[in-house]
Design an enzyme around this catalytic site. Structure first.
Site, PDB file in Angstrom:
ATOM      1  N   GLU A 145       0.806  -1.224   0.000  1.00 56.41           N
ATOM      2  CA  GLU A 145       0.000   0.000   0.000  1.00 56.41           C
ATOM      3  C   GLU A 145       0.839   1.274   0.000  1.00 56.41           C
ATOM      4  O   GLU A 145       0.824   2.066   0.968  1.00 56.41           O
ATOM      5  CB  GLU A 145      -0.966   0.009   1.190  1.00 56.41           C
ATOM      6  CG  GLU A 145      -2.010  -1.069   1.094  1.00 56.41           C
ATOM      7  CD  GLU A 145      -2.964  -1.074   2.267  1.00 56.41           C
ATOM      8  OE1 GLU A 145      -2.672  -0.463   3.305  1.00 56.41           O
ATOM      9  OE2 GLU A 145      -4.022  -1.703   2.155  1.00 56.41           O
ATOM     10  N   GLU A 153      -6.767  -7.720  -0.541  1.00 54.89           N
ATOM     11  CA  GLU A 153      -7.237  -7.823   0.846  1.00 54.89           C
ATOM     12  C   GLU A 153      -8.714  -7.463   0.856  1.00 54.89           C
ATOM     13  O   GLU A 153      -9.076  -6.314   0.591  1.00 54.89           O
ATOM     14  CB  GLU A 153      -6.460  -6.848   1.746  1.00 54.89           C
ATOM     15  CG  GLU A 153      -4.973  -7.116   1.783  1.00 54.89           C
ATOM     16  CD  GLU A 153      -4.222  -6.128   2.676  1.00 54.89           C
ATOM     17  OE1 GLU A 153      -4.880  -5.394   3.441  1.00 54.89           O
ATOM     18  OE2 GLU A 153      -2.985  -6.085   2.583  1.00 54.89           O
TER      19      GLU A 153
HETATM   20  C1  GAL Z   1      -4.473  -2.851   5.045  1.00 56.02           C
HETATM   21  C2  GAL Z   1      -3.041  -3.363   5.166  1.00 56.02           C
HETATM   22  C3  GAL Z   1      -2.968  -4.608   5.987  1.00 56.02           C
HETATM   23  C4  GAL Z   1      -3.776  -4.455   7.234  1.00 56.02           C
HETATM   24  C5  GAL Z   1      -5.188  -4.105   6.874  1.00 56.02           C
HETATM   25  C6  GAL Z   1      -6.107  -3.967   8.047  1.00 56.02           C
HETATM   26  O1  GAL Z   1      -4.520  -1.504   4.711  1.00 56.02           O
HETATM   27  O2  GAL Z   1      -2.482  -3.610   3.907  1.00 56.02           O
HETATM   28  O3  GAL Z   1      -1.628  -4.897   6.303  1.00 56.02           O
HETATM   29  O4  GAL Z   1      -3.198  -3.461   8.015  1.00 56.02           O
HETATM   30  O5  GAL Z   1      -5.181  -2.882   6.203  1.00 56.02           O
HETATM   31  O6  GAL Z   1      -7.388  -3.594   7.639  1.00 56.02           O
END
Ligand code: GAL
Length: 655
Positions: free
Chosen positions: A147, A319
């Site tokens: 990110e 994710e």
């Molecule tokens: C994302 C990140 C992850 C984790 C997640 C939690 O932004 O890439 O590592 O922190 O959020 O929601």
């Protein structure tokens, strides 16, 4: 047409769990229908506990265990989390915030993109990882970093940034007079005699010169691109073929994702619908209450379409939110069925893989309140059953044909986002918001949309192209629009600056070859003031332009005070305001009718996405909605769609 069999994945942190647990975890993933696992993106302190002392044993073992279970691996480079010892070697790697305050160690993303010795360290660890794992048969994708830009990290006001910026300016302008002229530094006696006199655009008494700010934004974006390029080059020294992607974030526009994406083989993004609704939406409380367990009905789709363009057709959700997150102001649980809906929606927009964050909730550290597919005690969390259901559904269905599904395009331009942050001219003007509200208005009319880069040369696939808020015309864009047969809706604020951040001599929108209209002056409005439309419901909000149409240009809509709002010449339209939802509906219906696009006004939470000859319906409302208004066009079996429901159908002509 290419066909596609989407797959599911999960994010996993073997370094968080005892080794004895790994095989059972891998077996559990496979039993749940998961085919991909992403690992290692925060693992640097375990990979290299001390400078130069590499410990590969645990990662060798983790990869072996996951591969033996039949999982394909996305291997993350760990550069978002330089370990503590790195600070001993490179105390200056830390970024500085806008007040010049150095940001501290103890979370992540603390490095400065301008600090070249860290770029070299990042390249070193990537090279070592690629040397060791690049040819491993189970390593099927690389992910660079994590990110970029998240936690407000693109811009740094550090000594390294200052040095890099001065060098960048000298290369761009060659001599200081050229810079003074381009920036208009005669104003307020801001003229410089040497590049070494230029500071970063912060800590000034009142606002800094917008041209100065804008060049700093360009410079900063290029540092992110260069940092990523260094990783790609390092990986490619030992691994010529494994595809590489990055996981972008929602509503982060601080660097040019299209440019960064040019160096990668695919895009992915991290989709947290409930976190984003609370954290990143301008909608009011009533909207947030209505959608608190479902997420904004357009936010995910917008990013799917954006990142499909950034990935040039190849993209994932890396994710996917599985339950409450820990980082938004409020963190509710999703409505039952939403995790499945979010994933199906991504798939309907063309995602190759939807990967869930994370396999098991961590009982320690910052994200201990963030749900996973398993609880910390390894029992299933609510989302797991939805993932299993989705896996079974995917297994039993025919391949999808997601490409060439949209007849409408919106041109998205990161540089414009920077420009309007530098000079909003009204505190609620946001480029993202402008584009997103136009996107939402089209989706409310049942349309599927592609987002296009500003250097798109061929719009022949589209019946309608929108160019909202583009700061200055990119070379070739007007020509590309002229060559297409599409109807084109331009504005507001398009063409209102030169590349040097001045008002163009011809005044905006500065596109006479397309449409003869002049924006004579503009105003921004208080958020509690609207201007009614003439003979139509809805209001102008936030931003208003005073249009002078040329003799060949017709006025289609006006405000109640008779000032032209929407004007047309042949198949070009110019819109001179930001609108509320009702007024946007009016404008979009009118423009779509001209473009020959059939529209239907959908109920509030219902959204559609065309996927080849298929159509998907998604219900983001908290109650069931009727699909009756779609009969005759699509052959949905169901007449009602339950809350969090997904329906699939076909265009009547294709049944
Ligand atoms: C994302 C990140 C992850 C984790 C997640 C939690 O932004 O890439 O590592 O922190 O959020 O929601």
């Amino acid at each position: 047409m290419n066909s596609m069999k989407p797959e599911l994945g999960v994010c996993y942190y073997p370094e968080h769990w005892p080794q004895q647990q790994w095989a059972a975890d891998a077996a559990g993933m496979v039993a749940s229908g998961i085919r991909w696992v992403r690992i290692a993106e925060f693992g640097w302190s375990r990979l290299e506990p001390q400078p130069g002392q590499l410990d590969w044993a645990w990662l060798d073992q983790a990869i072996a265990v996951l591969a033996a279970a039949g999982l394909k691996i996305v291997l993350g480079t760990p550069t978002a989390t330089p370990p503590r010892w790195m600070l001993r070697q490179h105390p200056k790697l830390l970024a500085a915030d806008n007040s010049g305050q150095v940001r501290g160690f103890g979370s992540r993303r603390h490095y400065d993109f301008s600090y070249l010795p860290y770029r070299a360290e990042a390249g070193r660890i990537c090279r070592l990882m690629a040397e060791r794992y690049g040819t491993h048969p189970a390593v099927a994708f690389w992910q660079t970093d994590n990110e970029y830009g998240c936690h407000d990290t693109t811009l740094s006001y550090s000594a390294a940034a200052l040095k890099g910026f001065r060098r960048w300016l000298a290369a761009r302008y060659q001599n200081i007079d050229a810079l003074n002229t381009a920036w208009g530094n005669v104003f307020w006696s801001m003229e410089y005699a040497d590049f070494a006199e230029i500071e970063l655009p912060h800590l000034t008494v009142t606002e800094a010169n917008p041209a100065h700010c804008h060049d700093f934004r360009r410079y900063s974006s290029e540092q992110v691109v260069a940092f990523n390029q260094a990783q790609v080059a390092a990986i490619r020294q030992h691994d010529k073929s494994t595809p590489i992607l990055h996981n972008y974030m929602g509503r982060i526009t601080d660097f040019d994702h299209f440019e960064l994406g040019d160096d990668l083989n695919a895009a992915s993004w991290d989709s947290y619908p409930l976190g984003f609704l609370e954290d990143r939406s301008e909608e009011g409380d009533a909207w947030k209450q209505r959608f608190m367990r479902q997420g904004d009905p357009d936010f995910q789709a917008f990013h799917h379409d954006l990142y499909r363009a950034v990935g040039k057709g190849r993209w994932w959700v890396m994710e996917q939110q599985p339950g409450p997150v820990n980082w938004a102001p409020y963190n509710p649980a999703p409505l039952a069925g939403m995790v499945r809906l979010w994933a199906w929606e991504a798939i309907a927009h063309g995602a190759e893989v939807v990967s869930f964050f994370r396999w098991r909730q961590a009982p320690f550290a910052q994200e201990q309140m963030h749900a996973g597919l398993l609880r910390p005690d390894s029992q299933p969390a609510p989302a797991l059953a939805e993932v299993q259901q989705l896996a079974a559904e995917l297994q039993h269905r025919a391949p999808l044909h997601p490409e060439a599904s949209a007849a409408v395009a919106i041109v998205f331009d990161y540089e414009s986002a920077w420009a309007w942050e530098t000079q909003p001219q009204g505190q609620n003007f946001s480029y993202f918001r402008l584009v997103f509200e136009q996107y939402r208005a089209l989706r409310r009319l049942g349309l599927s949309i592609d987002i296009c880069a500003p250097d798109t040369a061929d719009f022949s696939a589209y019946q309608l192209v929108l160019v909202p808020g583009m700061m200055h015309w990119k070379p070739g864009l007007q020509q590309a629009l002229k060559q297409s047969q599409a109807s084109v809706l331009i504005g507001p604020r398009t063409g209102s600056k030169t590349a040097d951040f001045s008002i163009p001599a011809r005044l905006p929108p500065n596109c006479q070859t397309l449409i003869d209209v002049t924006v004579s002056h503009v105003e921004s409005l208080r958020p509690d003031v609207g201007i009614a439309l003439h003979n139509h419901s809805g209001q102008i909000q936030h931003w208003r332009e005073y249009l002078q149409p040329g003799t060949t240009t017709e006025v289609l809509l006006s405000a109640a005070d008779d000032i032209a709002l929407l004007v047309q010449s042949e198949h070009y339209f110019y819109l001179g305001a930001q609108l509320d939802a009702a007024a946007y509906q009016q404008v979009m219906q009118q423009v779509c009718a001209h473009a020959g696009l059939a529209t239907v006004v959908l109920p509030e939470g219902l959204r559609l996405r065309t996927c080849g000859t298929e159509i998907f319906a998604f219900n983001y409302a908290a109650d069931s909605v009727s699909l009756e208004m779609l009969s005759g066009v699509y052959d949905f079996q169901a007449k009602q769609l339950a809350a969090a429901g997904v329906a699939q159908g076909h265009l009547q002509a294709h049944t």
